[in-house]
Design a protein around this motif. Sequence first.
Motif, PDB file in Angstrom:
ATOM      1  N   UNK A   1       0.795  -1.230   0.000  1.00 23.25           N
ATOM      2  CA  UNK A   1       0.000   0.000   0.000  1.00 23.25           C
ATOM      3  C   UNK A   1       0.826   1.278   0.000  1.00 23.25           C
ATOM      4  N   UNK A   2       2.123   1.174  -0.228  1.00 21.87           N
ATOM      5  CA  UNK A   2       2.999   2.340  -0.168  1.00 21.87           C
ATOM      6  C   UNK A   2       2.638   3.449  -1.142  1.00 21.87           C
ATOM      7  N   UNK A   3       1.993   3.089  -2.249  1.00 18.76           N
ATOM      8  CA  UNK A   3       1.576   4.105  -3.226  1.00 18.76           C
ATOM      9  C   UNK A   3       0.406   4.934  -2.698  1.00 18.76           C
ATOM     10  N   UNK A   4      -0.295   4.415  -1.708  1.00 20.14           N
ATOM     11  CA  UNK A   4      -1.426   5.119  -1.089  1.00 20.14           C
ATOM     12  C   UNK A   4      -1.138   5.284   0.404  1.00 20.14           C
ATOM     13  N   UNK A   5      -0.369   6.293   0.770  1.00 16.13           N
ATOM     14  CA  UNK A   5       0.029   6.421   2.186  1.00 16.13           C
ATOM     15  C   UNK A   5      -1.140   6.545   3.153  1.00 16.13           C
ATOM     16  N   UNK A   6      -2.223   7.202   2.748  1.00 13.82           N
ATOM     17  CA  UNK A   6      -3.359   7.345   3.658  1.00 13.82           C
ATOM     18  C   UNK A   6      -3.998   5.991   3.946  1.00 13.82           C
TER      19      UNK A   6
ATOM     20  N   UNK B   1      -1.704   4.180   6.372  1.00 15.26           N
ATOM     21  CA  UNK B   1      -1.894   4.689   7.735  1.00 15.26           C
ATOM     22  C   UNK B   1      -3.182   4.137   8.343  1.00 15.26           C
ATOM     23  N   UNK B   2      -4.232   4.031   7.519  1.00 19.36           N
ATOM     24  CA  UNK B   2      -5.498   3.503   7.996  1.00 19.36           C
ATOM     25  C   UNK B   2      -5.335   2.051   8.465  1.00 19.36           C
ATOM     26  N   UNK B   3      -4.554   1.277   7.734  1.00 17.65           N
ATOM     27  CA  UNK B   3      -4.299  -0.109   8.145  1.00 17.65           C
ATOM     28  C   UNK B   3      -3.603  -0.128   9.501  1.00 17.65           C
ATOM     29  N   UNK B   4      -2.594   0.731   9.685  1.00 18.45           N
ATOM     30  CA  UNK B   4      -1.895   0.774  10.970  1.00 18.45           C
ATOM     31  C   UNK B   4      -2.841   1.188  12.102  1.00 18.45           C
TER      32      UNK B   4
END
Length: 80
Positions: free
Chosen positions: A43-48, A51-54
């Motif tokens: 998901x690195x291409x979609x940082x938001x 972050x939601x996963x974390x």
Amino acid sequence: MMGKMCSGHMIAWVLVMVGALNWGLVGIGNFAGSNWNVVNLLLGAWPQVEWLVYILVGVSAGAMLIKDKCKMCQVEMKKM
């Protein structure tokens, strides 16, 4: 064994396991000198979204801590 859980806690348990495995891979990857953060790799291409996963993994860990006080889990236990 995990015992009986409501569906919310079952999802939380899966997310906590995913998070734990990811952190284990991050640690091993750092020793190997590479990036083994699976969440970041996927998901690195979609940082938001990353972050939601974390955030969801962290909230899931909190939910697992209060499992014994969950009224839905108590209802599941009474059904048995």
